[in-house]
Design an enzyme around this catalytic site. Structure first.
Site, short mmCIF file in Angstrom:
data_model
loop_
_atom_site.label_atom_id
_atom_site.label_comp_id
_atom_site.label_asym_id
_atom_site.label_seq_id
_atom_site.Cartn_x
_atom_site.Cartn_y
_atom_site.Cartn_z
N GLY A 154 8.32 71.24 33.02
CA GLY A 154 9.62 71.54 32.43
C GLY A 154 10.36 70.27 32.07
O GLY A 154 9.76 69.21 31.91
N HIS A 161 10.77 67.71 26.42
CA HIS A 161 11.27 66.84 25.36
C HIS A 161 10.27 66.88 24.22
O HIS A 161 9.26 67.60 24.28
CB HIS A 161 11.52 65.42 25.87
CG HIS A 161 10.34 64.84 26.62
ND1 HIS A 161 9.15 64.54 26.01
CD2 HIS A 161 10.17 64.55 27.93
CE1 HIS A 161 8.31 64.07 26.91
NE2 HIS A 161 8.89 64.07 28.09
N GLY A 203 7.95 65.03 23.33
CA GLY A 203 6.56 64.77 23.70
C GLY A 203 5.83 66.04 24.11
O GLY A 203 4.69 66.30 23.69
N HIS A 204 6.51 66.88 24.92
CA HIS A 204 5.89 68.16 25.31
C HIS A 204 5.72 69.06 24.09
O HIS A 204 4.71 69.77 23.96
CB HIS A 204 6.79 68.90 26.31
CG HIS A 204 6.96 68.22 27.63
ND1 HIS A 204 8.14 67.62 28.00
CD2 HIS A 204 6.10 68.04 28.66
CE1 HIS A 204 8.01 67.11 29.22
NE2 HIS A 204 6.79 67.34 29.64
N LYS A 230 -1.35 61.45 26.61
CA LYS A 230 -1.97 60.18 27.00
C LYS A 230 -0.99 59.25 27.70
O LYS A 230 -1.39 58.21 28.18
CB LYS A 230 -2.52 59.48 25.75
CG LYS A 230 -3.80 60.10 25.22
CD LYS A 230 -4.39 59.18 24.16
CE LYS A 230 -5.59 59.82 23.50
NZ LYS A 230 -6.14 58.94 22.45
N LYS A 231 0.30 59.58 27.70
CA LYS A 231 1.23 58.71 28.44
C LYS A 231 0.80 58.65 29.90
O LYS A 231 0.81 57.60 30.52
CB LYS A 231 2.67 59.19 28.33
CG LYS A 231 3.62 58.23 29.06
CD LYS A 231 5.07 58.59 28.84
CE LYS A 231 5.49 59.74 29.71
NZ LYS A 231 5.62 59.36 31.15
N VAL A 260 4.43 60.35 22.42
CA VAL A 260 5.55 60.42 21.46
C VAL A 260 6.64 59.46 21.95
O VAL A 260 6.91 59.38 23.15
CB VAL A 260 6.09 61.86 21.36
CG1 VAL A 260 7.25 61.94 20.38
CG2 VAL A 260 4.97 62.81 20.93
N ARG A 291 12.04 61.40 32.82
CA ARG A 291 12.76 60.49 33.72
C ARG A 291 13.64 59.50 32.96
O ARG A 291 14.44 58.80 33.60
CB ARG A 291 11.78 59.76 34.62
CG ARG A 291 11.11 60.70 35.64
CD ARG A 291 10.28 59.98 36.66
NE ARG A 291 9.90 60.86 37.76
CZ ARG A 291 8.69 61.40 37.93
NH1 ARG A 291 7.72 61.14 37.09
NH2 ARG A 291 8.44 62.19 38.96
#
Ligand code: PAF
Length: 280
Positions: A28, A31, A33-34, A148-149, A176, A187
């Site tokens: 959850g 952002h 990226g998700h 990949k982060k 992203v 975070r």
């Protein structure tokens, strides 16, 4: 409005699905990226397939001093974002359904989690593997999509799929970034204004190491030195947890052949630990 499913509801939904299913596991606090992972899942599933996302802040992967209780939670906004990205079903179980008070079985990694983030977060990847295997068993996706982060997480999940003979395809998606290069992360919202201003130095320092690599630099100490020099110059508030040059699959120090290299870094700004990496 999109449904939020418990384990029982998920099982009912799953039993009616005959088409290709793609899963995006998340905690959850979604952002962009998700959303990109979800859009990729939507592309893979195609018009006839289904996309499931899980939203579950997994207590098993947080250490005692970590931010489990203050981890941001906003299920309504998350659900709306999932819907906008083409998700068909959200699996959002309670902690008590996922982990009965007498639960006793876990998945343990014995190799890939001993380095990088795992070195300073003992048990973290065992918690990740355990919850992800539970998601895989419950949702039974054909494909699952990860960012990949969290490169070490991606490598460990691929290894779990291999070692436990799971029939699931794992897809890794590009990180992203904000306009200034900072990798998107739930975070980032913990950063003060000044920390946020300095945090893109992680990405810039990684790009400096890439320049060095492209000019033929292959010595890990030199590459790590390039990273340290840059970040020390431009981001006085930083504290490096690690900077490492490793193989993308084994996560071991890059060998003589220098194939499949990865520069991976974790850097604190105040109490916030940020990670980023770059495929060399
Ligand atoms: O990457 C995450 O958000 C989590 O580690 C995951 C894969 C959803 C497991 O809790």
């Amino acid at each position: 409005m999109i449904r939020l499913c418990t384990i029982t509801e998920l099982r009912q939904w799953r039993s009616t699905q005959k088409s290709l299913l793609v899963l995006v596991p998340t905690m959850g606090a979604l952002h962009e990226g998700h959303l990109e992972l979800m859009r990729e899942a939507r592309r893979i599933a195609g018009a006839d397939g289904r996309v499931a996302a899980s939203i579950f802040v997994n207590p098993l992967q947080f250490g005692p001093q970590e931010d489990f209780s203050k981890y941001p939670r906003d299920i309504e906004s998350d659900a709306a974002m999932c819907q906008s990205a083409g998700v068909d079903m959200i699996f959002a179980p309670d902690v008590s359904e996922m982990y009965p008070s007498d639960h006793s079985i876990m998945v343990l990694d014995t190799r890939l989690s001993k380095t990088l983030c795992g070195a300073s977060r003992p048990g973290h990847f065992d918690g990740v593997c355990t919850v992800v295997l539970k998601f895989f068993n419950l949702v039974q996706p054909r494909t699952a999509v990860f960012g990949k982060k969290d490169y070490q997480q991606l490598a460990i999940i691929k290894r779990m799929v291999r070692d436990l003979n799971l029939s699931i395809e794992i897809i890794g998606c590009e990180t992203v970034r904000e306009a200034d290069g900072l990798a998107m992360s739930s975070r980032n919202r913990y950063l003060s204004d000044e920390e946020r201003r300095q945090a893109p130095a992680i990405r810039q320092a990684l790009l400096e190491t890439q320049q060095c690599w492209m000019k033929g630099g292959r010595d890990a100490d030199v590459l790590q030195g390039v990273f340290m020099k840059h970040i020390t110059q431009v981001a006085p508030l930083h504290r490096v947890d690690y900077i490492a040059c490793v193989n993308r699959e084994t996560l071991e120090p890059l060998n003589e052949g220098c194939q499949n290299g990865l520069m991976a870094a974790a850097v604190y700004f105040g109490g916030t630990r940020l990670i980023d990496n770059l495929e060399l």
